[in-house]
Structure formats: structure tokens, C-alpha cells
Design an enzyme around this catalytic site. Structure first.
Site, mmCIF file in Angstrom:
data_model
loop_
_atom_site.group_PDB
_atom_site.id
_atom_site.type_symbol
_atom_site.label_atom_id
_atom_site.label_comp_id
_atom_site.label_asym_id
_atom_site.label_seq_id
_atom_site.Cartn_x
_atom_site.Cartn_y
_atom_site.Cartn_z
ATOM 1 C CB SER A 96 37.269 4.392 30.835
ATOM 2 O OG SER A 96 35.809 3.150 30.802
ATOM 3 C CG ASN B 72 36.036 15.811 34.144
ATOM 4 O OD1 ASN B 72 36.362 14.863 34.526
ATOM 5 N ND2 ASN B 72 36.289 16.639 32.971
ATOM 6 C CB VAL C 45 40.875 4.553 24.483
ATOM 7 C CG1 VAL C 45 41.440 3.190 24.544
ATOM 8 C CG2 VAL C 45 40.187 5.214 23.342
ATOM 9 N N GLY D 154 34.097 6.111 24.775
ATOM 10 C CA GLY D 154 34.207 7.046 24.323
ATOM 11 C C GLY D 154 35.671 6.933 24.923
ATOM 12 C CB CYS E 276 41.866 14.159 34.651
ATOM 13 S SG CYS E 276 42.135 13.883 33.020
ATOM 14 C CG HIS F 255 36.718 15.547 28.917
ATOM 15 N ND1 HIS F 255 37.033 14.728 30.305
ATOM 16 C CD2 HIS F 255 35.593 15.929 28.550
ATOM 17 C CE1 HIS F 255 35.958 14.311 30.430
ATOM 18 N NE2 HIS F 255 34.518 14.947 30.276
ATOM 19 C CD GLU G 212 31.236 15.960 30.505
ATOM 20 O OE1 GLU G 212 31.789 15.305 30.376
ATOM 21 O OE2 GLU G 212 29.782 15.554 29.834
ATOM 22 C CG LEU H 6 30.981 3.071 34.778
ATOM 23 C CD1 LEU H 6 30.918 4.140 36.697
ATOM 24 C CD2 LEU H 6 29.921 2.258 35.138
ATOM 25 C CB SER H 7 34.233 6.685 30.666
ATOM 26 O OG SER H 7 33.355 7.629 31.140
HETATM 27 O O1 SUG Z 1 34.473 10.682 32.291
HETATM 28 N N1 SUG Z 1 36.016 8.197 33.268
HETATM 29 C C1 SUG Z 1 36.335 9.708 33.781
HETATM 30 C C2 SUG Z 1 37.784 10.393 33.369
HETATM 31 C C3 SUG Z 1 37.313 11.757 33.502
HETATM 32 C C4 SUG Z 1 38.995 12.714 32.883
HETATM 33 N N2 SUG Z 1 38.978 13.974 33.376
HETATM 34 C C5 SUG Z 1 39.139 14.805 32.370
HETATM 35 N N3 SUG Z 1 39.476 14.473 31.381
HETATM 36 N N4 SUG Z 1 39.154 16.107 32.265
HETATM 37 C C6 SUG Z 1 35.264 10.228 32.241
HETATM 38 O O2 SUG Z 1 35.219 9.560 30.852
HETATM 39 C C7 SUG Z 1 36.002 6.153 34.162
HETATM 40 C C8 SUG Z 1 34.910 5.226 35.398
HETATM 41 C C9 SUG Z 1 35.081 3.855 35.135
HETATM 42 O O3 SUG Z 1 35.169 3.119 33.620
HETATM 43 O O4 SUG Z 1 35.034 3.099 35.636
HETATM 44 C C10 SUG Z 1 35.123 7.273 33.647
HETATM 45 O O5 SUG Z 1 34.526 8.346 34.941
#
Ligand code: SUG
Length: 448
Positions: A25, A107, A23, A21, A370, A247, A171, A18-19
Site C-alpha cells: 500500500s 478483516n 509495504v 506498515g 485477504c 496481519h 482485525e 493509507l496503510s
Molecule cells: O488493511 N490495505 C489493506 C490490506 C488488507 C489485507 N488483508 C489481510 N492481510 N487480511 C490494509 O492494510 C490499502 C488501501 C490504500 O492504501 O489505498 C489497504 O487498506
């Protein structure tokens, strides 16, 4: 006292890619997840930190699949009909409404210690996370959970998330660090942002989104009543964002008076450092210390792959600073070599490294840092906070039993459309709110 509230991984933990940017995910999209293992890995880290003598808290996950969000998107009927229709017609939306992303509590919100605020309160601002739909739906529940953890209005002030807009992307604490002077009584707030949203000719990443805006960081500082001289704002390096540092906590971590960072973390290279030191020294007295890692020692790609900087820095009861790192750091040659040199250096402020297997979370781009939300509390504030959200050996045992009772060890996108799964999740969360004494915080509880 600093308390790390770790996000308990929710029963719907899955890999939906879903994310953009992020890598990890993006590259684990559609893999089979193991929510039980994910939750137990997180709990093991919490237990280990508790056993090191640190104050450890637990942050409850969210209700997922989020039927309320699906309803707002036009799906109608019973919960079962909604899930069915979403699965058939918009599986990508069902996946977004089912993410366990609230586990990354760095976050969830931004906070400040009462000593830092002009009104002497501990402030909390839930983050709007507006850059990603699956995260933008977190803040209403996040706010309710935070209020159930820190209820006493004499000590705690809660702010709703900033308006979700392209201008005020927030964030949470992933882009914020509190430094403090040597007696710990004065805090200094270091905010990193990805873009100045209202500036049309600003420097921005070419490929991936800059999630945090300066406008949002400044709004948080104002709401929390932080004196201007105790705040410092610095721009993330667009090169780092384009390399996967969505982040700032992917390329930097701070603690007390130490900043551990990659040389490409910030836009101005080294210029910010002298200004930061000077501002800190003017506001708090004393000096900041840095551990700067060059790109030659650890290439940016290795930093992103290993999540070296997404480690926690904690002060152990004996006074030594320890790095809580993901096991991937032992498997990335440049990082392993760097950490060997760091520990061999008698002048290094970081004296120990401990490794944790958090692979289930790491595959979605979530390392040790995180998973935790840091809150600084005085003894009186700690007494006023919800005691059931502080980890004890007994609570650890109860949570492990709870996970083993309710969590699946295999979850695919197909499972998300099944009403049986939704009911399983709700039963688990209903029990959890009793274990953590949160009251009714989930939409299904508020509706009932
Ligand atoms: O927001 N991943 C989160 C990871 C957050 C990490 N937090 C910090 N760096 N503080 C995001 O990108 C992936 C979910 C998915 O692909 O199923 C996700 O939301």
C-alpha cells in the site's frame, strides 16, 4: 462445509497509500488504479474455485465515497458540496473515506462454527479495524451486510464490533484460524495477536503498528462462547510485523489440521508449536501437521513481496489440499524454488498449487487469503443463509455484466471529489443489493 465469501471489489478501488506498515500500500501510493480490472480479477478467482467444486460466496462492498463519514468530520452541505470541500481542504480524508478496503473480507469479522460454540450458533463479530481510519469506518455496514447474508436468528448470532480503542484493536479473521479434528466436528481456534495492549513492558514492533491486541482476541473468544480449552493465543513476531506482516495471514495460513507458516511468524520461534499440538490433541484428538518454511529457504522479505503465505489452503473434492497462490509467487525465485520442492515432496500435505492474477488488489497488500472470509456451515445453516450470496455460473455472469456496466477502468485521487463518480457508485450498489437480495444496507439507501 467451508464456504469462502470473497469480497467483491468496490467501484472506488484506488491507491491512496493509507496503510502505514503495509509495504505494498505504501509503495503504490497515488498510482492510477483500474477498478474494473480489480473486480474482474477477483471474480475470476471466485469462478475458478467454484469450478473446482468448492462452495464460493460473494461479500458485497461498501458505499464509498463515505459522505456520512465526511459529514461526521465537519463537512456540511449537499453531497456535492461536501465532496468539493473535502477534495480542496483535506484530500487525504477524502481518499480515506473513498477506499475500497472492504474487499479484504478476511478483516471483515471473525466467525466460528456452531459445533464450536457452547450455544450451538454460528457467531459473527464485525471487526473494529480501529488501527486505520479508512478501515475503522467499515464495521457498521459490515454488520448490516452480514445480517443480510445470515439473517436467521435460530442459527446465527451477530455481535457489534468491539469498542474502538487502543486496547481492543481487532482485525478480524486475518489473525484467526480454525483447525478441526479429522471428522470436522470439533474446531480449535488459533488466535494471533500483535500486542498485549494493557501490558506496558510487553514486546512490541519497533517500526510498524501491532494492529491486533490479545485483549480483543480473548473478547472475541468469550463472545463466541468458545470453551477455553479449544482456544490458543500466540504473539506475532514483532520482527515479522516490522518486515511488513501487518496481519498474521501475511506469514501463515492454516486449514483443517495443517499450519503453513514462516519460521519468523511467531514471537516464540518454535516453542508455540509443541504447546499448540498438545492443546489441540487434548481438545480435539488427533495431531496437527505443519509446513514450516525457514528464512534461509524463503527470506521474510520474499515472503512479504510474493505473499506466499497469503494463499488459501483448500481441500478439493478429491481430498487433496491445494494452495491458491498469487502469481507473484512464480516471479520470486526463492518462493518458486520452494514451491517446486514442496510439490516434489511425497510427504507434503499440500499436493497442488494454482496461481491467480490479483495484481490490482496485491498492489494494496491484499492477496488471495485477504480477499476471502471463511464460514463453516452445516447443511441446515447453509439452507438458512442468503442463497443469492452463493456464486453460481448464472450469478457470475450477472456480476461480470454489472461490473462492465458500472466500473471505470481508470481512477485517480482527483476523480474522488466528483459528484458524478459518487452517483455512479450509488447506482451500481443499488443494483447490486437487488442482485444479491440484501435489502437496504447502505447509508444512502437507509436515508432515502
Ligand atoms: O488493511 N490495505 C489493506 C490490506 C488488507 C489485507 N488483508 C489481510 N492481510 N487480511 C490494509 O492494510 C490499502 C488501501 C490504500 O492504501 O489505498 C489497504 O487498506
Amino acid at each position: 462445509m467451508e464456504i469462502n465469501y470473497d469480497g467483491l471489489v468496490g467501484p472506488s478501488h484506488n491507491y491512496a497509500g493509507l496503510s502505514y506498515g503495509n509495504v505494498a500500500s505504501m509503495s503504490h501510493k497515488a498510482q492510477v488504479s483500474n477498478p474494473r480490472e480489480a473486480a474482474l480479477q477477483g471474480l475470476s478467482k471466485m469462478k475458478a474455485l467454484m469450478e473446482l467444486g468448492l462452495a464460493q460466496g460473494v461479500f458485497a462492498p461498501q458505499e464509498r465515497p463515505d459522505v456520512l463519514a465526511l459529514r461526521s468530520l465537519g463537512f456540511a452541505g449537499s453531497d456535492s458540496e461536501i465532496l468539493n470541500a473535502a477534495f480542496k481542504k483535506a484530500p487525504e480524508l477524502l481518499a480515506a473515506c473513498s477506499s475500497a478496503s472492504s474487499m479484504w473480507t478476511a478483516n471483515a469479522a471473525t466467525t466460528c462454527a456452531s459445533a464450536d460454540s457452547e450455544d450451538g450458533k454460528v457467531h459473527f463479530s464485525a471487526a473494529n479495524l480501529e488501527n486505520k481510519f479508512h478501515r475503522a469506518i467499515e464495521h457498521p455496514t459490515t454488520s448490516r451486510v452480514l445480517k443480510a447474508m445470515f439473517a436467521d436468528g435460530q442459527y446465527f448470532a451477530h455481535h457489534p464490533a468491539l469498542t474502538s480503542s487502543g486496547v481492543t484493536g481487532d482485525e478480524g479473521a486475518a489473525n484467526h484460524t480454525r483447525f478441526e479434528n479429522s471428522d470436522g466436528e470439533r474446531g480449535f481456534h488459533f488466535f494471533a495477536y500483535g500486542q498485549v495492549a494493557l501490558q506496558t513492558n510487553g514486546v512490541v514492533p519497533k517500526k510498524f503498528p501491532a494492529r491486533q491486541s490479545l485483549e480483543a482476541s480473548k473478547a472475541i473468544a468469550r463472545r463466541h462462547k468458545l470453551p477455553e480449552k479449544n482456544c490458543f493465543f500466540v504473539q506475532q513476531n514483532p520482527v515479522a510485523i516490522d518486515a511488513g506482516a501487518f496481519h498474521n495471514d501475511v506469514v501463515a495460513v492454516g486449514h483443517k489440521r495443517v499450519l503453513f507458516y514462516h519460521e519468523l511468524a511467531y514471537l516464540d520461534g518454535d516453542q508455540f508449536w509443541d504447546q499448540l499440538r498438545e492443546s489441540f490433541s487434548d481438545a480435539c484428538g488427533g495431531d496437527l501437521i505443519r509446513v514450516k518454511v525457514s528464512d534461509q529457504e524463503v527470506p521474510l522479505a520474499d515472503a512479504v513481496k510474493s505473499y506466499l503465505f497469503n494463499s488459501q489452503l483448500v481441500t478439493l473434492p478429491g481430498g487433496e489440499i491445494c494452495l491458491i497462490a498469487p502469481t507473484e509467487c512464480q516471479e520470486t525465485a526463492s518462493v518458486k524454488d520452494f514451491l517446486g520442492r514442496l510439490l516434489g515432496d511425497a510427504n507434503s500435505p499440500i499436493r497442488q498449487v494454482r496461481y491467480f492474477d490479483l495484481r490490482q488488489s496485491m498492489h494494496n497488500g491484499g492477496g488471495p487469503a485477504c480477499l476471502r472470509f471463511r464460514v463453516e456451515l452445516t447443511a441446515a445453516e447453509m439452507k438458512a443463509a442468503n442463497p443469492r450470496c452463493l456464486l453460481t455460473p448464472a450469478l457470475y455472469g450477472e456480476l461480470v455484466a454489472w461490473v462492465n456496466k458500472h466500473y471505470r477502468d481508470r481512477l485517480t485521487i482527483e476523480d474522488l471529489g466528483d459528484i458524478k463518480f459518487l452517483n455512479e457508485c450509488r447506482t451500481a450498489l443499488d443494483e447490486l443489493t437487488q442482485l444479491l437480495n440484501l435489502g437496504s444496507v447502505y447509508p444512502f439507501q437507509l436515508r432515502a
